[in-house]
Design an enzyme around this catalytic site. Structure first.
Site, PDB file in Angstrom:
ATOM      1  N   ASP A   1       0.874  -1.168   0.000  1.00 10.86           N
ATOM      2  CA  ASP A   1       0.000   0.000   0.000  1.00 10.86           C
ATOM      3  C   ASP A   1       0.910   1.216   0.000  1.00 10.86           C
ATOM      4  O   ASP A   1       2.062   1.126   0.443  1.00 10.86           O
ATOM      5  CB  ASP A   1      -0.896  -0.027   1.241  1.00 10.86           C
ATOM      6  CG  ASP A   1      -1.738   1.221   1.351  1.00 10.86           C
ATOM      7  OD1 ASP A   1      -2.434   1.559   0.382  1.00 10.86           O
ATOM      8  OD2 ASP A   1      -1.685   1.873   2.411  1.00 10.86           O
TER       9      ASP A   1
ATOM     10  N   ASP B   1      -1.012  -0.664   6.107  1.00 12.46           N
ATOM     11  CA  ASP B   1      -0.990   0.026   7.401  1.00 12.46           C
ATOM     12  C   ASP B   1      -1.906  -0.646   8.420  1.00 12.46           C
ATOM     13  O   ASP B   1      -2.003  -0.196   9.551  1.00 12.46           O
ATOM     14  CB  ASP B   1      -1.355   1.502   7.250  1.00 12.46           C
ATOM     15  CG  ASP B   1      -2.716   1.711   6.600  1.00 12.46           C
ATOM     16  OD1 ASP B   1      -3.509   0.753   6.570  1.00 12.46           O
ATOM     17  OD2 ASP B   1      -2.986   2.826   6.127  1.00 12.46           O
TER      18      ASP B   1
END
Length: 794
Positions: free
Chosen positions: A480, A680
């Protein structure tokens, strides 16, 4: 939630959370009084926490739980016997026993039974048990003492046996010396009995436990072999002819016990990471009261209490700093040796060290609910869980035991026909010992346990050892972008609300209040940046009436001060919601995007009302880490929800392919069976869960709720290539150990079946094999930790 106002009264008020008095109280919208912002924030967190449920039992009463520490277990069959014995005890609802952890967790009806009765039940099965408030039985020291005593007895038998054998070999036998030989043979029997009692009975119990379970194991083989040798020797001594094998029986038990002691040391080493976490949380804490500080046990702490932590002390609970500023050593949790500066409003964790500040902390989590407690629980669960490779080895070991019994029976029959019953028994005993899958059972779990500990020391928490096994087979790694490859926190650079006029400043404040109030309900890094910017501009936030996150697009919600739906997010969300894009706002957005900024749109009542630009910078170590992963033969990529133009720009910056404008479902479809995902841990849950291995950066999220397989406590991407090296090294050791164990068993069984191995040499070979496997696995303790440098890939 509205920002609380300071009351004008100067009377003393009492904080509804920590109980301290204050002349300048803060209030929340419910009217509760607090002495500081930290107390008010903690109260809000506690109000949102779900209430814990209590287990119910059949009669409508409350079940209780107790965890007993056990000793005397030699294998998983012992754990099974304890569980089954407890489950069949009156009043017990459930019982789960872990051989690895040496504990049993019992759920029971307190109206029928109690702790002491359950303890006695375990003891009646032949095992030692201690309650949580009792001093645990030191099994290691007791076993080592028995091993020393047994060793002396075995040494006596071996010396006497060597003398008798030498008498026969060198034709020193005379009628005059025969009474002395008879005396020493009786002494061998007498000294072998303590060995059987001290070291042999636990093996006998474990062997019977496996037979009762219907799954004979290595202890069944040893039990049959050694006690058969002893029984035959007693019989031959009584009748006055035939060989005596007291020295063989005692040496076998002694060598097997040495192997057990080595296994205990390995278990102890593998649990070091968990114990290190638990031992670093102080036993007592200083509670700040209105009169004077009061020292209490950590077990008496509750969320909301105000705790004083002096320089050099460890934080006894997770909490928010109410007063104080200083450096904190968080290496216990993150593996990062560099201290972190904390000040009022910052979060601190239990077990970390206050280096030079004087803090007053409002507890947010205590005991098992702290970050350290959660990590300890995750590590315990990881030790308990078995990887696919371990389960395969277990099946192979289970198959080898009956195979060994079959081969021993065949050897007995063949050699009995060739050289008599005694010769057949000795060859069969050799086959039983050499075929014990002891090394095979140690080969995989020990290496993985030690690797788990090594990872924890570098700030990496694996939720299962299976994740380590899968990571070694990963061929692709996807990242990401926001919060993973880019630096947090993000910063709002500018706000644009359309044409410039006299009302622009007022429109800008109104726009920022609406957007920040909605974003205050989100955990996304962009939302946090907007909220922090609003607070720094003294903007009062309003509690939304409704809120909904739309992954990869944005959020929508309503405020009590408005009668319309507010839409915040990407330009795609604006189009999907049918909001008109004013030309001047569209032009400004394009200008910001060309400058490399992130643009957040917000609109209501049919059109976009304004935009915000945020600066997003790449992490300092990102390019270095991507280069290291590429050099290890991994295919890299980025999966992001950013617009296509932003994705192309980031692809040039990072030097790897970037797939942009992806929804969560589209991200999941990009992940192959051999792909790992790094995110995350907040908005990447589906992708992390669907990847072969999910790695979550821990930005303050609850580590126990992460959808990932691995939680990176250290905010440093360099831990990722280090972790790949660790997993590959661990699996290399596993393959070496398994290869050795298989070759050893095949060659050893062939030699034993041919009658070329005596039982004592078979026992020596069995222990030597276990030592080789153990020492090879223990080399994982020397694998370099991540202390600012990444180990070079082999």
């Amino acid at each position: 939630m509205q920002l609380a106002n300071y009351p004008t009264t100067q009377l003393l008020s009492t904080c509804s959370l920590c109980g301290l008095t204050t002349r300048h109280p803060l209030t929340n919208e419910q009217g509760d009084v607090f002495c500081c912002p930290s107390c008010r924030e903690v109260a809000a967190l506690l109000a949102e926490a779900p209430a814990q449920t209590v287990a119910q039992i059949a009669n409508g009463g409350h079940a209780e739980n107790v965890t007993l520490d056990l000793s005397g277990m030699w294998c998983s069959s012992c754990a099974w016997l304890v569980s089954e014995g407890l489950k069949r005890t009156k009043g017990v609802v459930n019982a789960e026993t872990s051989f690895i952890q040496g504990q049993t967790n019992i759920t029971f009806d307190p109206a029928i039974t109690n702790y002491k009765l359950l303890k006695r039940r375990v003891q009646s099965l032949g095992y030692k048990a201690t309650l949580p408030d009792e001093k645990p039985y030191d099994e290691e020291d007791a076993f080592f003492t028995r091993l020393l005593i047994g060793g002396v007895m075995v040494l006596h038998d071996m010396i006497v046996g060597a003398g008798i054998y030498a008498r026969e070999i060198f034709n020193w036998a005379t009628p005059e010396s025969q009474p002395l030989v008879d005396f020493f043979q009786v002494m061998m029997m007498v000294t072998s009995i303590p060995v059987l009692l001290l070291l042999g009975l636990p093996i006998l119990r474990a062997g019977f436990a496996s037979l009762l379970r219907g799954q004979p194991n290595i202890h069944t083989l040893i039990m049959i072999g050694t006690f058969s040798a002893f029984g035959l020797s007693v019989r031959n001594l009584i009748v006055g002819h035939g060989g005596l094998y007291f020295d063989t029986a005692t040496m076998l038990i002694f060598l097997v016990s040495v192997g057990r002691w080595l296994e205990m040391q390995a278990h102890k080493s593998s649990n070091t990471a968990v114990m290190k976490l638990l031992e670093q949380i102080p036993d007592t804490a200083l509670i700040v009261t209105g009169d004077a500080d009061k020292e209490v046990s950590v077990g008496d702490l509750k969320p909301g209490m105000r705790i004083r932590v002096r320089p050099g002390g460890r934080f006894p609970a997770d909490g928010l700093i109410a007063i104080g500023e200083g450096d904190v050593d968080e290496s216990l949790l993150t593996g990062e040796p560099k201290p972190v500066t904390h000040r009022e409003g910052d979060a601190v964790k239990a077990g970390t060290i206050n280096l030079d500040g004087s803090f007053e902390v409002i507890a947010t989590a205590v005991g098992d609910s702290t970050t350290a407690g959660q990590i300890g629980r995750l590590l315990h669960e990881a030790l308990w869980a078995r990887s696919p490779l371990e389960r395969t080895v277990d099946k192979l070991s289970a198959w080898m035991t009956p195979a060994a019994l079959t081969l021993a029976a065949i050897a007995f029959l063949v050699w009995t026909n060739i050289g008599g019953a005694e010769r057949g028994l000795i060859v069969a005993l050799s086959v039983l010992l050499i075929a014990c899958p002891c090394a095979l059972g140690l080969a995989t779990p020990l290496t993985l346990w030690l690797s788990l500990e090594r990872a924890a020391e570098s700030g990496v928490i694996l939720r299962s050892v299976a994740a380590l096994e899968r990571l070694a087979n990963v061929k692709q790694v996807f990242f990401d972008k926001t919060g993973t490859l880019t630096q947090l926190p993000m910063r709002v650079h500018e706000v644009f609300v359309g044409m410039i006029d006299d009302e622009e400043d007022e429109r800008r404040k109104k726009f920022l209040q609406v957007v920040a109030s909605i974003e205050n309900e989100s955990e996304h890094p962009l939302a946090k940046a907007v909220v922090e910017f609003a607070k720094s501009n003294q903007i009062e936030l309003v509690k939304p009436e409704s809120f909904k996150a739309i992954p990869a697009f944005g959020v929508v919600g309503k405020l009590p001060i408005t009668n319309y739906q507010i839409v915040i997010g990407s330009s795609r969300l604006m189009s999907a919601e049918g909001l008109e894009m004013p030309e001047e706002i569209g032009d400004q957005a394009r200008t910001w995007k060309e400058a490399g900024r992130v643009v957040v749109y917000a609109g209501w009542e049919g059109r976009v009302r304004g935009i915000l630009s945020l600066d997003e910078t790449i992490r300092a170590e990102s390019k270095e880490v991507l280069g290291q992963l590429g050099s290890r033969g991994l295919t890299l990529g980025v999966l992001t929800g950013d617009e296509q133009s932003a994705g192309e720009r980031w692809g040039k910056v990072l030097g790897i392919p970037v797939q942009a404008a992806l929804t969560p479902d589209e991200k999941m479809k990009r992940l192959a069976e051999d792909a790992a995902m790094v995110g995350d841990g907040i908005n990447d849950g589906p992708a992390l869960a669907s990847a072969a291995v999910g790695l979550a950066m821990n930005h303050g999220a609850d580590v126990a709720r992460s959808a990932s397989d691995i939680v990176l406590m250290r905010d440093d991407l360099r831990v990722i290539p280090w972790l790949f090296d660790l997993s590959r090294e661990a699996m290399k050791r596993v393959r070496q150990n398994l290869g050795w164990a298989v070759i050893y068993n095949l060659v050893g069984v062939a030699l034993a079946m041919a009658g070329l191995l005596q039982p004592v040499f078979s026992a020596f070979a069995m222990v030597a094999s276990s030592i080789f496997v153990t020492s090879n696995a223990m080399k994982m303790n020397k694998f370099p930790l991540l202390n600012g440098e990444t180990p070079v890939a082999e």
